[in-house]
Scaffold this motif. Sequence first.
Motif, PDB file in Angstrom:
ATOM      1  N   SER B  41       0.909  -1.101   0.045  1.00  0.00           N
ATOM      2  CA  SER B  41       0.162  -0.075  -0.174  1.00  0.00           C
ATOM      3  C   SER B  41       0.958   1.308  -0.017  1.00  0.00           C
ATOM      4  O   SER B  41       0.650   2.264  -0.754  1.00  0.00           O
ATOM      5  CB  SER B  41      -0.806   0.076   1.320  1.00  0.00           C
ATOM      6  OG  SER B  41      -1.776  -1.159   1.196  1.00  0.00           O
ATOM      7  N   GLU B  83      -7.077   0.840  -0.420  1.00  0.00           N
ATOM      8  CA  GLU B  83      -7.421  -0.282   0.325  1.00  0.00           C
ATOM      9  C   GLU B  83      -8.381  -0.069   1.392  1.00  0.00           C
ATOM     10  O   GLU B  83      -8.588   1.013   1.877  1.00  0.00           O
ATOM     11  CB  GLU B  83      -6.044  -0.672   1.070  1.00  0.00           C
ATOM     12  CG  GLU B  83      -6.266  -1.640   2.177  1.00  0.00           C
ATOM     13  CD  GLU B  83      -4.768  -2.090   2.651  1.00  0.00           C
ATOM     14  OE1 GLU B  83      -4.053  -1.440   2.626  1.00  0.00           O
ATOM     15  OE2 GLU B  83      -4.778  -3.207   3.203  1.00  0.00           O
ATOM     16  N   ASP B 159      -6.057  -1.598  -4.911  1.00  0.00           N
ATOM     17  CA  ASP B 159      -5.125  -2.048  -3.636  1.00  0.00           C
ATOM     18  C   ASP B 159      -6.073  -3.239  -2.971  1.00  0.00           C
ATOM     19  O   ASP B 159      -7.241  -2.603  -2.113  1.00  0.00           O
ATOM     20  CB  ASP B 159      -4.791  -1.014  -2.752  1.00  0.00           C
ATOM     21  CG  ASP B 159      -3.991  -1.391  -1.526  1.00  0.00           C
ATOM     22  OD1 ASP B 159      -3.759  -2.628  -1.545  1.00  0.00           O
ATOM     23  OD2 ASP B 159      -3.383  -0.520  -0.904  1.00  0.00           O
ATOM     24  N   GLU B 160      -5.920  -4.296  -3.117  1.00  0.00           N
ATOM     25  CA  GLU B 160      -6.830  -5.411  -2.459  1.00  0.00           C
ATOM     26  C   GLU B 160      -8.263  -5.191  -2.957  1.00  0.00           C
ATOM     27  O   GLU B 160      -8.920  -5.257  -1.972  1.00  0.00           O
ATOM     28  CB  GLU B 160      -6.698  -5.629  -0.946  1.00  0.00           C
ATOM     29  CG  GLU B 160      -5.032  -5.390  -0.584  1.00  0.00           C
ATOM     30  CD  GLU B 160      -4.648  -6.276   0.458  1.00  0.00           C
ATOM     31  OE1 GLU B 160      -5.658  -6.857   1.060  1.00  0.00           O
ATOM     32  OE2 GLU B 160      -3.506  -6.061   1.029  1.00  0.00           O
TER      33      GLU B 160
HETATM   34 MG   LIG Z   1      -1.989  -2.827   2.247  1.00  0.00          MG
END
Ligand SMILES: [Mg+2]
Lengths: 299, 236
Positions: B41, B83, B159-160
């Motif tokens: 991140s 995220e 991000d994810e």
């Molecule tokens: Mg992360």
Amino acid sequence: MNMSIQEFLQHMANGISLGSLYALIAIGYTMVYGILRLINFAHGDIFMLGTYLTFYGIIFTPIPWYIVFILAPALTGLLGLVLERLAYKPLRESPRITVLISAIGASFLLQNLGILVFGGRPKAFPTPAILEKVLNVGGVSIAIVNFVIPIVTVILLIGLNYVIQKTKTGMAMRALSKDYETASLMGININGIISITFFIGSFLAAMGGIMWGVKYPQLMPHMGVLPGLKCFIAAVIGGIGNITGAVLGGFILGLGEILLIAFLPTLTGYRDAFAFILLIVILLLKPTGLMGEKITEKV
Amino acid sequence: MLKVTNLHVSYGGIKALRGININIEENKIVTLIGANGAGKSSTLRAIMNLVKKDQGRVEYDGEDLTNLKTMDIVKKGIALSPEGRRVFANLTVEENLILGAYTREDRGEIKKDMEKVYALFPRLKERSWQKAGTLSGGEQQMLAVGRALMVRPKVLMLDEPSLGLAPLLVKDIFDIIKEIHSQGNTILLVEQNAKKALEIADYGYVLETGELVLEGPGQELLNNERVKEAYLGEAK
Ligand SMILES: [Mg+2]
Ligand SMILES: Nc1ncnc2c1ncn2[C@@H]1O[C@H](COP(=O)(O)OP(=O)(O)OP(=O)(O)O)[C@@H](O)[C@H]1O
């Protein structure tokens, strides 16, 4: 305690117009709080500046009063924006208490600057003659201002609601009030939106200032302190950060104050205390204020 | 086309990234994998200038982005879906999407892109007037991805995106990533689900405590012993 229906209606009209101007000023507190989590202590002094600018505009320029009534608030809006740039923006990354102290400092600065520039002696607000007329509607005599003020307020509120609900700028404001970082990931110009917020809040405060000047035509450099405090309370009562709440709080406070002295004239001396008592009662019953929402976050 | 060189980031004296070099070619899916706290991140956030870089350079199409403000980087066509969803809970689904297109002026195209997002995520369309905060976690994740698409980014960083989603939805999200890619977008994907990420990636980087330890084509990494052991949960 005998009150005729006519008298009652007069008090109501009076209370509604006082509530209107409280509402306009309270919006500025709540908008700035919503976005910066800052209580802008200088907001009452911005209100004062707006009233003085209107005074000078009418007395010293040939501009017709109804144009001054728009120009002066616009100028006040710009001053509010400058205030943010000078007193708050450099402290954007600082602890909240630092910014709060800066706000208190800005408030004192503006008041003292007011004494220096405008003079400490009270000035009489040059109310246009047409607004001073009294209408007689079915035995109820109501000053024209008491009609004009709520009408102008409603127009301003509709305009504000449009900006906030329907425009991209309004959406950006609402987004910013929740999450700066993600807002910036949308390409939103954070500083620009904050400036617009201060402009709008200060513009509305100056509008409230003009209404105040028309109702209570005496200008003093520290005239913003008490209305400022009361409108802050109105914003808290309504749920700080919530614009509808600020409007509601303003009306409750304005009407309540007027009706209190109307029905219980012996309590007239406690007029200003009313706001504080109401604040305490409401916060005891509903700590988030009337329209304030509990902050819940989904994880 | 997006090039990160010698990126260093630290938080209060603690080094989180130590000299990261990443290169993302046009029209490719590139993935960044690593354990919790490895610095994935941080890498994406440093590219967007959400965190300060101690050192390093970010370049896009030969243009230096290193010191641009976040909003200007967005205007260059780089979008990050952060995220943890981060949808604007107090705005409706539709308003969230409109804000995604905040920097754009091409009204007609925005409308088309909105339809595209709704076609990808029909559930969002059904709920377009609902406040984003009332959506389920998975729906919020879809909204976050859709919102990033509304930027019409040249490079989309996710991000994810599958974080906290049910297995069936995870599959959906990966299908959608492939679809976005097939529409001509460049993607930088960060995932806990290393297997799935490497399967769809053209190229992958492996990050360990702030340093790149391995890189290569997705398939190659999938077959790498070290990756297998550490990230794919397969014994030697
Ligand atoms: Mg992360
Ligand atoms: N704002 C911050 N302040 C202090 N330390 C931070 C901050 N953000 C990240 N870190 C630290 O930097 C390191 C890298 O964090 P980062 O969030 O980049 O990891 P990650 O690879 O994304 O992990 P995850 O898979 O858990 O999301 C971690 O040790 C983390 O604790």
